[in-house]
Design a protein around this motif. Structure first.
Motif, PDB file in Angstrom:
ATOM      1  N   ILE A 159       0.860   5.689  -0.005  1.00  0.00           N
ATOM      2  CA  ILE A 159       0.083   6.881   0.302  1.00  0.00           C
ATOM      3  C   ILE A 159       0.769   8.094  -0.318  1.00  0.00           C
ATOM      4  N   TRP A 204       4.573   9.387  -3.634  1.00  0.00           N
ATOM      5  CA  TRP A 204       3.973   8.149  -3.123  1.00  0.00           C
ATOM      6  C   TRP A 204       4.939   7.487  -2.141  1.00  0.00           C
ATOM      7  N   SER A 246      -1.110   7.227   8.042  1.00  0.00           N
ATOM      8  CA  SER A 246      -1.937   6.063   7.699  1.00  0.00           C
ATOM      9  C   SER A 246      -3.352   6.172   8.245  1.00  0.00           C
ATOM     10  N   HIS A 278      -4.499   7.129  -1.988  1.00  0.00           N
ATOM     11  CA  HIS A 278      -4.049   5.797  -1.588  1.00  0.00           C
ATOM     12  C   HIS A 278      -4.017   4.904  -2.823  1.00  0.00           C
ATOM     13  N   ASP A 319      -8.315  10.432   2.237  1.00  0.00           N
ATOM     14  CA  ASP A 319      -7.933  11.317   1.137  1.00  0.00           C
ATOM     15  C   ASP A 319      -8.449  12.731   1.394  1.00  0.00           C
ATOM     16  N   VAL A 339      -3.050  13.936   3.304  1.00  0.00           N
ATOM     17  CA  VAL A 339      -3.031  12.778   2.410  1.00  0.00           C
ATOM     18  C   VAL A 339      -3.815  13.117   1.147  1.00  0.00           C
ATOM     19  N   PRO A 391       0.848  -1.196   0.000  1.00  0.00           N
ATOM     20  CA  PRO A 391       0.000   0.000   0.000  1.00  0.00           C
ATOM     21  C   PRO A 391       0.882   1.244   0.000  1.00  0.00           C
TER      22      PRO A 391
END
Length: 455
Positions: A309, A366, A381, A406, A385, A403, A307
């Motif tokens: 972000i 990213w 985390s 994702h 968004d 953020v 994953p």
């Protein structure tokens, strides 16, 4: 008032900075712990256990029991009956004591500055200054000095684990190759089954008499019969097990076959997930009841994915005339302006951020797991968004994080091997830590002074 006590991740972050490794959360110490000094308390207290060359007193045990009840209540979990809770808490205290003794023998010392740094992180992660956090603890009846002591002990035990276990873990190139091949479904290295086990251990003392052996076997058989009948294995472990992980329901975690004793492995390989070994197993330690919780395999032909972000941040450093409170308040003001539509995040980053990303509006691109410091990664985390964090404290200063997106991304090359190594190291370290801690506990001299402490 008490919500800070249930934010386990916040406290973990504070101690990670000071110790450099993951640690457990120290339970807040209630006002009952703030009585007479240890020396005078022990003069009037009864002794409930002798652990090598130190003792645990009745007052200390009662204080910990109250803290355990407090934590269980906050987490909305049932409180065990008094005798069971007493046994579990005493065992936890013994395990803590033997670790602190080993650390002292090994010369592990935590400086006051390390503790202060950890306390600052804990307060910041609870979105408070140190003085505000201290006041909150006082309102909840938690003495500051007692809490400091708990934090220091957790740092000590974290450093002990790092030196005795984590730093000794080695991952070979062949293990990484096998892991990656399993991830990709390579025929040359098929994925290996991992087994998640739970255990109930009924210990036998050295030189056990026939009557003691018979009693222990009867107790283990009783636990097995209840497990076969569909009883909650975790609850049974808490009730019957003498292992150090009994309080966590006997969960041994996932293990590769090479890390499972042959006594267990030969049995669990025949089981379906969710079932127990049909008979009690006997070893030199005592009698074992084993459950296969679940199995898993690593595989697939798409390579490793992680994953990621997409985030940006504004960094304000502490020092050179900028206090902790000033840095935090400045970022709170910026957040309020952005959310009120009076400014743009990227513009503020260009104007005030002291990070190298300022010229790009704070854009970090990213980010994969492990690429940022723990406090930053954890806060990031938790965001959705478009969401903006409150000020986040790290060793670099205070961050305001936003953020932007994702995604799952496939990695390759050096990054893939590095992630594989981290995963394998983490698995090995956790398995070896459990084994090391059990050995440390078993090697300690413990004299129980409670009639029901070892039932």
């Amino acid at each position: 008032m008490n919500d800070m006590f249930v934010k386990r991740a916040s406290l973990l972050a504070g101690l990670c900075l000071a110790a450099g490794v993951a640690v457990a959360q120290p339970a807040p110490v209630s006002a009952k712990a703030a009585g007479a000094p240890a020396s005078s308390a022990r003069a009037v207290d009864s002794i409930v256990a002798v652990v090598n060359d130190s003792v645990i007193t009745r007052k200390e045990l009662d204080t910990r029991i109250e803290e355990a009840k407090h934590q269980l209540t906050l987490s909305k979990r049932p409180i065990p009956d008094a005798d069971l809770l007493q046994r579990q808490v005493l065992e936890q205290m013994i395990v803590t004591q033997v670790q602190l003794q080993r650390a002292k023998e090994g010369g592990i010392v935590v400086k006051d500055a390390d503790v202060e740094q950890a306390l600052q992180r804990i307060a910041a992660d609870n979105r408070l200054s140190v003085d505000q956090y201290k006041a909150r603890l006082a309102q909840a009846g938690v003495p500051w000095d007692a809490f400091r002591k708990e934090v220091r002990e957790q740092i000590i035990m974290a450093r002990l684990r790092d030196r005795e276990v984590d730093s000794q873990v080695q991952v070979s190139d062949s293990e990484i190759n096998a892991y990656l091949a399993a991830q990709k479904g390579a025929n040359a290295a098929p994925a290996e089954t991992e087994y998640r086990l739970s255990e109930i251990l009924v210990k036998l003392p050295d030189g056990a008499t026939p009557d003691q052996v018979s009693a222990a076997q009867k107790k283990a058989t009783e636990a097995l019969d209840k497990a076969k009948a569909g009883g909650d294995f975790a609850a049974l472990a808490k009730q019957y097990s003498d292992a150090s992980d009994a309080a966590s329901g006997g969960d041994m975690g996932f293990r590769i076959p090479e890390r499972i004793p042959d006594l267990y492995l030969n049995q669990v390989q025949k089981l379906q997930a969710g079932t127990v070994v049909p008979q009690v197993l006997r070893s030199s330690n005592g009698f074992h009841v084993i459950k296969l919780v679940e199995t898993r395999k690593q595989g697939g032909d798409q390579g490793m994915t992680v994953p990621q972000i997409h985030a940006r941040h504004i960094l304000i450093r502490v020092g050179d005339g900028v206090s902790e409170a000033q840095a935090r308040q400045k970022l709170l003001d910026i957040k309020a302006q952005i959310e009120a539509g009076k400014g743009d995040f990227a513009d503020f980053a260009r104007q005030v951020s002291v990070d190298g990303s300022a010229s790009q509006g704070g854009d970090l691109g990213w980010i994969s797991p492990g690429e940022t410091v723990p406090a930053f990664e954890r806060a990031m985390s938790e965001l959705k968004d478009g969401q903006i964090s409150d000020p986040v404290r790290s060793e670099y200063g205070y961050h305001l994080i936003q953020v932007l997106g994702h995604r799952e991304s496939q990695v390759s090359g050096d990054q893939e091997r590095n992630l594989a190594m981290q995963e394998l190291r983490g698995r090995k370290a956790e398995q070896q830590y459990r084994d090391w801690l059990q050995q440390l506990r078993d090697s300690a001299y413990v004299d129980y002074r409670l009639s029901n402490a070892q039932q």
